[in-house]
Design a protein around this motif. Structure first.
Motif, PDB file in Angstrom:
ATOM      1  N   ARG A 147      45.482  43.054  36.672  1.00  0.00           N
ATOM      2  CA  ARG A 147      44.768  42.460  35.711  1.00  0.00           C
ATOM      3  C   ARG A 147      43.746  41.706  35.751  1.00  0.00           C
ATOM      4  O   ARG A 147      42.464  41.383  35.222  1.00  0.00           O
ATOM      5  CB  ARG A 147      45.804  41.860  34.696  1.00  0.00           C
ATOM      6  N   ASP A 148      43.822  40.783  36.916  1.00  0.00           N
ATOM      7  CA  ASP A 148      42.600  39.907  37.370  1.00  0.00           C
ATOM      8  C   ASP A 148      41.677  40.733  37.988  1.00  0.00           C
ATOM      9  O   ASP A 148      40.387  40.541  37.491  1.00  0.00           O
ATOM     10  CB  ASP A 148      43.140  39.049  38.486  1.00  0.00           C
ATOM     11  N   PHE A 149      41.773  41.960  38.529  1.00  0.00           N
ATOM     12  CA  PHE A 149      40.789  42.784  38.961  1.00  0.00           C
ATOM     13  C   PHE A 149      39.993  43.350  37.766  1.00  0.00           C
ATOM     14  O   PHE A 149      38.792  43.500  37.679  1.00  0.00           O
ATOM     15  CB  PHE A 149      41.307  43.758  39.917  1.00  0.00           C
ATOM     16  N   GLU A 150      40.790  43.892  36.569  1.00  0.00           N
ATOM     17  CA  GLU A 150      40.106  44.336  35.407  1.00  0.00           C
ATOM     18  C   GLU A 150      39.301  43.333  34.670  1.00  0.00           C
ATOM     19  O   GLU A 150      38.391  43.732  34.360  1.00  0.00           O
ATOM     20  CB  GLU A 150      41.466  44.837  34.416  1.00  0.00           C
ATOM     21  N   THR A 151      39.729  42.258  34.658  1.00  0.00           N
ATOM     22  CA  THR A 151      39.125  41.077  33.993  1.00  0.00           C
ATOM     23  C   THR A 151      37.758  40.961  34.604  1.00  0.00           C
ATOM     24  O   THR A 151      36.686  40.723  34.034  1.00  0.00           O
ATOM     25  CB  THR A 151      39.694  39.860  33.868  1.00  0.00           C
TER      26      THR A 151
END
Length: 257
Positions: A147-151
């Motif tokens: 999720r951090d990468f997607e953000t």
């Protein structure tokens, strides 16, 4: 200005006709949402500085309207930097697929008042709910790390102006007719876009309508783009001759000064 006013009047009459059609015999029972675009084609040329497309329509009965516009999907690699021996280096890289190269959303009310997180996430309504397919380098990632990468992808695209940072407004008239404007930036990527209009009632999805939008280069820009993509050898030769010609012209000018 005259062209913009003409477009607005055309959209107004179109949504009125939609509403009349939905009130006709049996139409409301079969179709509770009708929507269209002021234009299904955006032409990019050398003078293109961005544009706006009006999305309009009519609904039957009560409900909220949400519009999401998705650009063509692409693959994006994201790298994470870590400190190694006192230096910041790329130590981790992941590859995502299915990333829209443009995204915008508008709503008749704040999204959290229209639907719960389950519906927003399943339909990817709102930048916070966009999810991408992890296809390489993510074997050891936790859900939170993914999720951090997607953000990070979303924030990067918002900084470039191709993802909306705020939810736009949808105007609803007479409880039936709706209208919103989607703003496209000057650095708009080309390709086939998709505008999805949702009718949501009491937190549940009643109906969704999908409408295409094509963004393409026209004129000399289109010729150069096509040559670079599909006739790379011709583009390379032309670039060499242009460079030689420019150098010769500059030398001639300086000799005569």
């Amino acid at each position: 200005m005259h062209g913009r006013m003409s477009t607005r009047w055309a959209c107004f009459f179109a949504i009125v006709m939609m509403a009349v059609g939905m009130m006709s015999s049996g139409a409301a029972r079969a179709q509770q949402l009708l929507a269209d675009l002021s234009s299904h084609h955006v032409a990019i040329n050398t003078s293109f500085v961005g544009t706006k497309v009006i999305i309009f329509g009519a609904i039957e009965g009560k409900g909220d309207v949400v519009v999401a516009v998705f650009g063509p999907k692409e693959q994006i690699a994201v790298r994470r930097k870590s400190r190694v021996l006192g230096m910041w280096m790329n130590t981790e890289s992941v590859l995502f697929d299915g990333v829209p190269n443009f995204y915008a959303v508008s709503a008749s009310r704040p999204l959290e008042e229209i639907a719960g997180t389950a519906l927003l996430a399943s339909e990817q309504i709102g930048a916070d709910y966009l999810r991408f397919d992890l296809i390489d380098g993510g074997d050891s990632l936790s859900d939170q790390e993914k999720r951090d990468f997607e953000t990070a992808i979303v924030r990067r695209k918002q900084a470039r102006g191709v993802y909306s940072e705020e939810v736009g407004d949808i105007s609803v008239m007479l409880g039936r007719l709706f209208r919103t404007e989607i703003e496209f930036p000057a650095n708009l990527p080309t390709g086939r876009y998709t505008a999805v209009v949702y009718l949501i009632r009491d937190g549940s999805l009643v109906q969704a309508q999908t409408t295409p939008l094509v963004v393409e280069k026209v004129g000399f820009d289109a010729f150069v783009f096509d040559a670079a993509q599909h006739q790379s050898w011709l583009y390379g030769v032309a670039a060499i001759f242009i460079a030689i010609g420019s150098g010769w012209l500059a030398a001639s000018i300086f000799r005569n000064i």
